[in-house]
Motif scaffolding. Structure first.
Motif, PDB file in Angstrom:
ATOM      1  N   ASP A  63      -7.665   0.399  -4.307  1.00  0.00           N
ATOM      2  CA  ASP A  63      -8.680  -0.593  -3.926  1.00  0.00           C
ATOM      3  C   ASP A  63      -9.175  -1.360  -5.147  1.00  0.00           C
ATOM      4  O   ASP A  63      -9.298  -2.587  -5.125  1.00  0.00           O
ATOM      5  CB  ASP A  63      -9.872   0.117  -3.262  1.00  0.00           C
ATOM      6  CG  ASP A  63      -9.696   0.149  -1.761  1.00  0.00           C
ATOM      7  OD1 ASP A  63      -8.800  -0.551  -1.265  1.00  0.00           O
ATOM      8  OD2 ASP A  63     -10.440   0.895  -1.100  1.00  0.00           O
ATOM      9  N   TYR A  68      -1.454  11.593  -8.822  1.00  0.00           N
ATOM     10  CA  TYR A  68      -2.745  12.004  -8.267  1.00  0.00           C
ATOM     11  C   TYR A  68      -2.564  13.129  -7.252  1.00  0.00           C
ATOM     12  O   TYR A  68      -1.748  13.007  -6.346  1.00  0.00           O
ATOM     13  CB  TYR A  68      -3.402  10.843  -7.507  1.00  0.00           C
ATOM     14  CG  TYR A  68      -4.046   9.801  -8.371  1.00  0.00           C
ATOM     15  CD1 TYR A  68      -5.427   9.772  -8.564  1.00  0.00           C
ATOM     16  CD2 TYR A  68      -3.280   8.814  -8.984  1.00  0.00           C
ATOM     17  CE1 TYR A  68      -6.020   8.791  -9.344  1.00  0.00           C
ATOM     18  CE2 TYR A  68      -3.861   7.839  -9.770  1.00  0.00           C
ATOM     19  CZ  TYR A  68      -5.231   7.825  -9.946  1.00  0.00           C
ATOM     20  OH  TYR A  68      -5.819   6.859 -10.716  1.00  0.00           O
ATOM     21  N   MET A  77       0.867   4.064  -2.784  1.00  0.00           N
ATOM     22  CA  MET A  77       0.470   5.433  -2.412  1.00  0.00           C
ATOM     23  C   MET A  77       1.575   6.418  -2.812  1.00  0.00           C
ATOM     24  O   MET A  77       1.293   7.460  -3.409  1.00  0.00           O
ATOM     25  CB  MET A  77       0.219   5.539  -0.905  1.00  0.00           C
ATOM     26  CG  MET A  77      -1.103   5.008  -0.428  1.00  0.00           C
ATOM     27  SD  MET A  77      -2.549   5.774  -1.190  1.00  0.00           S
ATOM     28  CE  MET A  77      -2.567   7.379  -0.421  1.00  0.00           C
ATOM     29  N   ASN A 124      -5.402  14.130  -5.659  1.00  0.00           N
ATOM     30  CA  ASN A 124      -6.449  13.760  -4.723  1.00  0.00           C
ATOM     31  C   ASN A 124      -6.163  12.374  -4.104  1.00  0.00           C
ATOM     32  O   ASN A 124      -6.181  11.354  -4.782  1.00  0.00           O
ATOM     33  CB  ASN A 124      -7.782  13.728  -5.480  1.00  0.00           C
ATOM     34  CG  ASN A 124      -8.958  13.533  -4.563  1.00  0.00           C
ATOM     35  OD1 ASN A 124      -8.891  12.740  -3.624  1.00  0.00           O
ATOM     36  ND2 ASN A 124     -10.030  14.260  -4.826  1.00  0.00           N
ATOM     37  N   LYS A 125      -5.905  12.410  -2.777  1.00  0.00           N
ATOM     38  CA  LYS A 125      -5.522  11.186  -2.065  1.00  0.00           C
ATOM     39  C   LYS A 125      -6.655  10.144  -2.054  1.00  0.00           C
ATOM     40  O   LYS A 125      -6.411   8.944  -2.193  1.00  0.00           O
ATOM     41  CB  LYS A 125      -5.158  11.580  -0.626  1.00  0.00           C
ATOM     42  CG  LYS A 125      -4.102  10.721  -0.004  1.00  0.00           C
ATOM     43  CD  LYS A 125      -3.673  11.327   1.311  1.00  0.00           C
ATOM     44  CE  LYS A 125      -2.838  10.372   2.106  1.00  0.00           C
ATOM     45  NZ  LYS A 125      -2.369  10.944   3.363  1.00  0.00           N
ATOM     46  N   THR A 126      -7.889  10.638  -1.892  1.00  0.00           N
ATOM     47  CA  THR A 126      -9.034   9.720  -1.817  1.00  0.00           C
ATOM     48  C   THR A 126      -9.193   8.961  -3.133  1.00  0.00           C
ATOM     49  O   THR A 126      -9.435   7.750  -3.146  1.00  0.00           O
ATOM     50  CB  THR A 126     -10.328  10.509  -1.518  1.00  0.00           C
ATOM     51  OG1 THR A 126     -10.031  11.466  -0.521  1.00  0.00           O
ATOM     52  CG2 THR A 126     -11.450   9.618  -1.059  1.00  0.00           C
ATOM     53  N   LYS A 127      -9.056   9.697  -4.234  1.00  0.00           N
ATOM     54  CA  LYS A 127      -9.195   9.045  -5.551  1.00  0.00           C
ATOM     55  C   LYS A 127      -8.105   7.996  -5.749  1.00  0.00           C
ATOM     56  O   LYS A 127      -8.346   6.934  -6.315  1.00  0.00           O
ATOM     57  CB  LYS A 127      -9.111  10.098  -6.666  1.00  0.00           C
ATOM     58  CG  LYS A 127     -10.424  10.783  -6.914  1.00  0.00           C
ATOM     59  CD  LYS A 127     -10.394  11.576  -8.192  1.00  0.00           C
ATOM     60  CE  LYS A 127     -11.766  12.215  -8.418  1.00  0.00           C
ATOM     61  NZ  LYS A 127     -11.705  13.309  -9.377  1.00  0.00           N
ATOM     62  N   ARG A 141       0.833  -1.208   0.000  1.00  0.00           N
ATOM     63  CA  ARG A 141       0.000   0.000   0.000  1.00  0.00           C
ATOM     64  C   ARG A 141       0.871   1.262   0.000  1.00  0.00           C
ATOM     65  O   ARG A 141       0.629   2.197  -0.770  1.00  0.00           O
ATOM     66  CB  ARG A 141      -0.934  -0.006   1.212  1.00  0.00           C
ATOM     67  CG  ARG A 141      -2.019   1.070   1.137  1.00  0.00           C
ATOM     68  CD  ARG A 141      -2.751   1.216   2.464  1.00  0.00           C
ATOM     69  NE  ARG A 141      -3.441   0.018   2.879  1.00  0.00           N
ATOM     70  CZ  ARG A 141      -4.674  -0.308   2.490  1.00  0.00           C
ATOM     71  NH1 ARG A 141      -5.324   0.471   1.662  1.00  0.00           N
ATOM     72  NH2 ARG A 141      -5.243  -1.411   2.926  1.00  0.00           N
ATOM     73  N   GLN A 148      -6.622   6.325  -3.340  1.00  0.00           N
ATOM     74  CA  GLN A 148      -6.956   5.166  -2.492  1.00  0.00           C
ATOM     75  C   GLN A 148      -8.013   4.288  -3.162  1.00  0.00           C
ATOM     76  O   GLN A 148      -7.933   3.058  -3.121  1.00  0.00           O
ATOM     77  CB  GLN A 148      -7.439   5.640  -1.124  1.00  0.00           C
ATOM     78  CG  GLN A 148      -6.268   5.875  -0.190  1.00  0.00           C
ATOM     79  CD  GLN A 148      -6.606   6.728   1.021  1.00  0.00           C
ATOM     80  OE1 GLN A 148      -7.628   7.415   1.053  1.00  0.00           O
ATOM     81  NE2 GLN A 148      -5.730   6.709   1.998  1.00  0.00           N
ATOM     82  N   GLU A 149      -8.994   4.954  -3.798  1.00  0.00           N
ATOM     83  CA  GLU A 149     -10.047   4.201  -4.505  1.00  0.00           C
ATOM     84  C   GLU A 149      -9.444   3.385  -5.653  1.00  0.00           C
ATOM     85  O   GLU A 149      -9.818   2.244  -5.888  1.00  0.00           O
ATOM     86  CB  GLU A 149     -11.102   5.167  -5.070  1.00  0.00           C
ATOM     87  CG  GLU A 149     -12.051   5.689  -4.001  1.00  0.00           C
ATOM     88  CD  GLU A 149     -12.917   6.843  -4.497  1.00  0.00           C
ATOM     89  OE1 GLU A 149     -13.563   7.476  -3.648  1.00  0.00           O
ATOM     90  OE2 GLU A 149     -12.907   7.138  -5.725  1.00  0.00           O
ATOM     91  N   ARG A 160       1.070   9.147  -5.817  1.00  0.00           N
ATOM     92  CA  ARG A 160       1.016  10.590  -5.524  1.00  0.00           C
ATOM     93  C   ARG A 160       1.808  11.404  -6.548  1.00  0.00           C
ATOM     94  O   ARG A 160       1.681  12.623  -6.602  1.00  0.00           O
ATOM     95  CB  ARG A 160       1.541  10.870  -4.114  1.00  0.00           C
ATOM     96  CG  ARG A 160       0.630  10.350  -3.019  1.00  0.00           C
ATOM     97  CD  ARG A 160      -0.649  11.130  -2.893  1.00  0.00           C
ATOM     98  NE  ARG A 160      -0.494  12.329  -2.066  1.00  0.00           N
ATOM     99  CZ  ARG A 160      -1.397  13.303  -1.966  1.00  0.00           C
ATOM    100  NH1 ARG A 160      -2.501  13.230  -2.683  1.00  0.00           N
ATOM    101  NH2 ARG A 160      -1.178  14.323  -1.195  1.00  0.00           N
TER     102      ARG A 160
END
Lengths: 287, 299
Positions: free
Chosen positions: B114, B103, B96, B105-108, B92, B110-111, B100
């Protein structure tokens, strides 16, 4: 660049051996200090103060001020192994293939090295203060602490730029390991920690005093030990002799180097190595 | 669409690429086949903006290499020959930190991780340190890393090298799934014959030059023939029957080149009484390489 800095720092701290080896010289000096170096300085303490907390204040201040110089150099040297490894293993290609500029990628190693060195130096400093408190019942004055932090920052910048410039010539981790061993062994001599200047010839002292490690160590000592020296030495003559013998004052061709000149030297070295590093960044250009 | 025109690259005195040109259609599965040192990896390194060509023009989805490198990097995903993962970090953390770079946007991100964990199948070791994973598992994470930013083009530089047969098969299944379920253009370099069989277009490269190109079946048809292998009851008697036929003998086995497998069946009607056993061997990519370059790919 922020992401890369975060990555380098994470990778460094996950490798406990890398952190250990970055601080190995510091640990060796501490061991030597416990074994015999402390006695050597203790002998210089005037009779009424021998064995007192004031004497401890002087002796421990001497070693911890020197250690700050040592870690300012060995930590960036150890840390920048990440850069050498990334280039040798071609891991850096992953970053080069991303939309991040090459200059930013290369600079991220230098900035991360500065960050980690400052962090470990602060810990090193705090450790020194705790030992001082235990052994001498005091810490250095607040103003001196601020000056130490300022100097710590400048010396970190200088040595990080120096190590970065040197490591742009190093292509393998083996070569880096050899260099680290060499520097780790020499740094105690270059900073006047293993053998205090009093034990060396004038010529050797002149050469050493022209080099950054001795200059930085002298500056740290001047700030760190000022109060201890005032307390322990009843006369100016005794204090002056001690200052010369133990690398607080350093001379070049019989001329004492004042604090401002040492600071100027540091700024000069920092600029020199930064410019040299910028020139060497071309090694990282796409071929 | 990728177009490469007259690509040249020198390393000191070595002329690694000698003016190669090719084009890759959007959504195609394109394979570069050749031995070590043929120039495959150099081609990939130039396409992925890691190396600069000495000469030649490369256009990737309308962007020109050297002029629009940042735009090109955003649409490319690269799986290198070697893993680029940090061994001491978890899967992970690796994803991540790499993600980065693309991206904000961190949430996007993470999605996306996933989604890839399910698609590629690494959810159960998402929080494990990379150094604890097997070679095959690491390679899957390398692929995930290359897919993080949803590239339009995936460059695979000898992705299965060094893997055990089972891991190689698993990774190959993954690559075929990516091809099937995304409309991504895939460019693969390999020196394994069997890996190019699924490609839409194969380019054979040797000593920095393109020596042949076509679909895998087209190349086989042009450069490799099927063979009828006969184990004779009496060699003399059989060769007497074959006096008007082209054949070779090795280890007491007679090899007859065929236009296709059906020709072999037809021949067997007249030869069946003279042989203990027979076999029709399909021409393979190794034969293609041998016929084009005069040597085996593994030489």
């Amino acid at each position: 660049m922020h992401t890369l800095i975060k990555r380098h720092v994470k990778v460094y701290f996950r490798d406990r051996w890398a952190v250990f080896f970055s601080l190995l010289s510091v640990l060796i000096i501490l061991m030597l200090f416990a074994l015999f170096l402390s006695n050597m300085i203790d002998n210089e303490v005037p009779e009424p103060f021998k064995g007192t907390s004031e004497a401890n204040y002087l002796v421990y201040s001497w070693v911890f001020s020197g250690l700050l110089m040592v870690s300012s150099l060995t930590v960036p040297l150890g840390f920048l192994n990440i850069m050498v490894e990334d280039l040798e293993s071609k891991k850096a290609n992953d970053f080069y293939a991303s939309p991040t500029r090459r200059t930013a990628i290369v600079l991220s190693y230098l900035i991360a090295a500065v960050f980690v060195t400052v962090l470990l130096n602060v810990i090193n400093f705090a450790f020194g203060q705790v030992i001082l408190l235990m052994q001498a019942g005091t810490m250095i004055p607040f103003m001196a602490m601020l000056k130490v932090f300022g100097l710590m920052l400048l010396s970190t910048l200088m040595f990080s730029a120096m190590m970065f410039a040197v490591l742009t010539f190093i292509k393998t981790q083996n070569a880096h390991g050899t260099l680290s061993t060499l520097v780790g062994t020499l740094i105690g001599f270059l900073g006047g920690l293993y053998v205090p200047p009093v034990a060396l010839s004038t010529t050797i002292n002149t050469v050493l005093n022209l080099l950054p490690p001795m200059q930085v160590a002298a500056l740290f000592r001047r700030i760190y030990m000022a109060e201890a020296m005032d307390l322990v030495f009843p006369t100016q003559t005794l204090a002056d002799t001690f200052r010369l013998n133990f690398g607080v004052d350093i001379t070049v061709f019989n001329t004492m180097l004042p604090t401002w000149s040492l600071l100027l030297f540091m700024v000069f070295w920092t600029m020199l190595f930064t410019v040299f590093s910028i020139v060497r960044i071309k090694r990282f250009k796409r071929t | 669409m990728i177009t490469v025109e007259n690509l040249h690259k020198h390393y000191d005195t070595v002329h690694a690429l000698k003016g190669i040109s090719f084009s890759v259609k959007p959504g195609a599965f394109f394979a570069l086949l050749g031995p070590n040192g043929a120039g495959k990896s150099t081609t990939i390194e130039i396409l992925s903006t890691l190396r600069r060509q000495d000469e030649g023009l490369v256009k990737i989805n309308g962007f020109t290499l050297d002029e629009d490198d940042d735009k090109i990097r955003k649409i490319l995903g690269v799986v290198f020959q070697y893993t680029t993962l940090d061994q001491s970090l978890s899967v992970r953390e690796n994803l991540m930190l790499r993600g980065r770079l693309y991206y904000k946007n961190k949430t996007k991100l993470q999605e996306r991780i996933d989604h890839l964990a399910d698609f590629i199948g690494f959810r159960h070791y998402l929080d494990q340190e990379v150094k604890t994973l097997s070679g095959g598992q690491r390679r899957r994470i390398d692929v995930a890393r290359a897919l993080l930013h949803q590239p339009r083009i995936l460059l695979l530089d000898e992705p299965t090298t060094g893997l055990d047969p089972q891991s190689r098969e698993n990774l190959w299944d993954l690559i075929l799934t990516i091809k099937r379920e995304t409309n991504m253009t895939i460019i693969l370099t390999t020196h394994y014959m069997d890996e190019v069989l699924d490609a839409d277009h194969v380019l054979i490269i040797d000593h920095g030059k393109i020596v042949a190109e076509d679909s895998a079946s087209g190349l086989r048809q042009s450069y490799a023939s099927d063979t009828l292998k006969l184990n004779p009851k009496a060699l003399d008697k059989l060769t007497e029957k074959l006096k008007d036929t082209e054949y070779k003998i090795s280890n007491n086995t007679v090899h007859i080149p065929l236009k296709n497998s059906f020709e072999g069946l037809k021949r067997m009607e007249t030869l069946k009484d003279d042989v203990h056993a027979f076999e029709i061997v399909k021409g393979n990519m190794d034969d293609v390489f041998l016929n084009i370059t005069g040597r085996r790919l593994r030489d």
